[in-house]
Design a protein around this motif. Sequence first.
Motif, PDB file in Angstrom:
ATOM      1  N   LYS A  14       0.850  -1.190   0.000  1.00 25.21           N
ATOM      2  CA  LYS A  14       0.000   0.000   0.000  1.00 25.21           C
ATOM      3  C   LYS A  14       0.885   1.240   0.000  1.00 25.21           C
ATOM      4  O   LYS A  14       2.043   1.185   0.416  1.00 25.21           O
ATOM      5  N   HIS A  45       2.038   5.026   1.280  1.00 23.07           N
ATOM      6  CA  HIS A  45       2.233   5.510   2.650  1.00 23.07           C
ATOM      7  C   HIS A  45       1.024   6.263   3.184  1.00 23.07           C
ATOM      8  O   HIS A  45       0.707   6.183   4.372  1.00 23.07           O
ATOM      9  N   ILE A  50      -1.632   3.850   4.402  1.00 17.42           N
ATOM     10  CA  ILE A  50      -1.218   3.200   5.649  1.00 17.42           C
ATOM     11  C   ILE A  50      -1.317   4.177   6.818  1.00 17.42           C
ATOM     12  O   ILE A  50      -1.898   3.874   7.870  1.00 17.42           O
ATOM     13  N   ILE A  87       7.603   3.267   6.209  1.00 19.22           N
ATOM     14  CA  ILE A  87       6.176   2.930   6.301  1.00 19.22           C
ATOM     15  C   ILE A  87       5.807   1.850   5.290  1.00 19.22           C
ATOM     16  O   ILE A  87       5.152   0.856   5.619  1.00 19.22           O
ATOM     17  N   GLU A  88       6.237   2.024   4.041  1.00 24.72           N
ATOM     18  CA  GLU A  88       5.825   1.103   2.987  1.00 24.72           C
ATOM     19  C   GLU A  88       6.593  -0.215   3.026  1.00 24.72           C
ATOM     20  O   GLU A  88       6.033  -1.276   2.723  1.00 24.72           O
ATOM     21  N   TYR A 136       8.137  -1.626   5.724  1.00 25.87           N
ATOM     22  CA  TYR A 136       7.992  -2.360   6.984  1.00 25.87           C
ATOM     23  C   TYR A 136       6.528  -2.594   7.351  1.00 25.87           C
ATOM     24  O   TYR A 136       6.191  -2.886   8.503  1.00 25.87           O
ATOM     25  N   LEU A 137       5.641  -2.501   6.372  1.00 21.02           N
ATOM     26  CA  LEU A 137       4.217  -2.751   6.577  1.00 21.02           C
ATOM     27  C   LEU A 137       3.978  -4.228   6.889  1.00 21.02           C
ATOM     28  O   LEU A 137       4.504  -5.106   6.208  1.00 21.02           O
ATOM     29  N   ASN A 138       3.166  -4.473   7.910  1.00 18.28           N
ATOM     30  CA  ASN A 138       2.773  -5.831   8.258  1.00 18.28           C
ATOM     31  C   ASN A 138       1.372  -6.136   7.721  1.00 18.28           C
ATOM     32  O   ASN A 138       0.617  -5.224   7.356  1.00 18.28           O
ATOM     33  N   GLY A 157      -1.587  -4.254   9.066  1.00 15.98           N
ATOM     34  CA  GLY A 157      -1.612  -2.805   8.896  1.00 15.98           C
ATOM     35  C   GLY A 157      -0.662  -2.051   9.802  1.00 15.98           C
ATOM     36  O   GLY A 157      -0.497  -0.832   9.661  1.00 15.98           O
ATOM     37  N   SER A 158      -0.031  -2.743  10.733  1.00 13.20           N
ATOM     38  CA  SER A 158       0.958  -2.096  11.598  1.00 13.20           C
ATOM     39  C   SER A 158       2.295  -1.976  10.866  1.00 13.20           C
ATOM     40  O   SER A 158       2.478  -2.539   9.780  1.00 13.20           O
ATOM     41  N   ILE A 159       3.226  -1.233  11.453  1.00 16.91           N
ATOM     42  CA  ILE A 159       4.547  -1.021  10.854  1.00 16.91           C
ATOM     43  C   ILE A 159       5.590  -1.447  11.865  1.00 16.91           C
ATOM     44  O   ILE A 159       5.620  -0.954  13.007  1.00 16.91           O
ATOM     45  N   LYS A 190       6.540  -1.480  17.338  1.00 15.37           N
ATOM     46  CA  LYS A 190       5.607  -1.430  16.207  1.00 15.37           C
ATOM     47  C   LYS A 190       4.840  -0.113  16.247  1.00 15.37           C
ATOM     48  O   LYS A 190       4.556   0.428  17.330  1.00 15.37           O
TER      49      LYS A 190
END
Length: 427
Positions: free
Chosen positions: A139, A141, A144, A397-398, A400-402, A405-407, A422
Amino acid sequence: MLDIRWIRDNAEALDAALAKRSAEPLAASLIALDERRRSLVQALQDMQSRRNAASKEIGAAMAAKDGALAESLKAEVAELKTAMTTVEDDSRKADAELADALSRIPNIPLEDVPVGRDESGNVVKLVHGQKPGWNHTPKEHFEIGEALGWLDFEGAAKIAGSRFTIVKGQLARMERALGQFMLDLHTTEHGYLEVQPPLMVRDDAMYGTGQLPKFAEDLFRTTDDRWLIPTAEVPLTNMVREQILEAEKLPLRFTALTPCFRSEAGSAGRDTRGMLRQHQFNKVELVSITDAESSIDEHERMTACAEAVLKRLGLHYRVMTLCTGDMGFGARKTYDLEVWLPGQDSFREISSCSVCGDFQGRRMNARYRVKDDKALKFVHTLNGSGTAVGRTLIAVIENYLNEDGSITVPDVLLPYMGGLTKIEKAG
């Protein structure tokens, strides 16, 4: 700024360099301006010599009681005085016209810079790392950050208009952590001196680094005729303006974390969503002041320092050698660091490192002295982003996106995050 003496001796080389930048030939017009300036200077010197000689002749005529000759000479001196005023005015105008013309000429590219009209002519120097391997959908930034509740574009627009962002909470802490991490890296490991410079500068500072007069529309001006800095390059580089440095004390290396302000006048319609292209953003700047012999090696070193930021963050990136048509106005050679953004499925610039030769040194009249050498030389300057903090935040942000939806906080930032591992949705 280029030296008019060099231009007179290297007219074909100048026009060839301008052609590489897709610019029109200028050598002939510049030499013509210089010829007019020189002819006015010579005319003024001739008039001054004649006035001085006539003044002595007046004394001799009066001593010889030749009143008619004395009056004739007095009339000549009066005419010369009037004519000299006109020539002095013309000479000042010619000086200003030549200086203005020279100030608008871009720098000469180094021989190994690839020739091209635009970014399509840029050449990949190296690629580091790989794209993240995921099972979930990437997604952008802004999707997110808004979903987490830590990016507010609508609120910023209400306060300041378009191209502004409110960063809140855990993401604001991460942006602060990124800036701190970069400063600590560059000061403790790379030998840069941390500086807190002015954020507003005068005309001559902007002129010294090449933003004025050509790029005034890209800048913000205050009501008292100062300029908000578009990059800390401006105050950091101007720290040596009008100075004579000792060669053995070079290189000087400065770094600063500052807000930067750009009007983005030529970017209508580009990157209007999100925080990639903002009127206000934070950046860690790197500036080096070197002698002529060291600047090329310093360019490679500076680029490696900027790369170290991305390596420590575990980001996939590439280094591009910019072609002649895509280089900045004052650069002789530029490397762009482009980080991989999964949400855009593309590389985007995150740092630009340039070697400028003595181009800015001449504009600032910043020189250095080699021991036992009477001749002074203009300093060479370099600048680079080490890196753009907001764009690095986007990359984290982009990348390390899980899936939820967390980072995930990169390991290198953990010491700055107060126990957060996180970035999660606002409660």
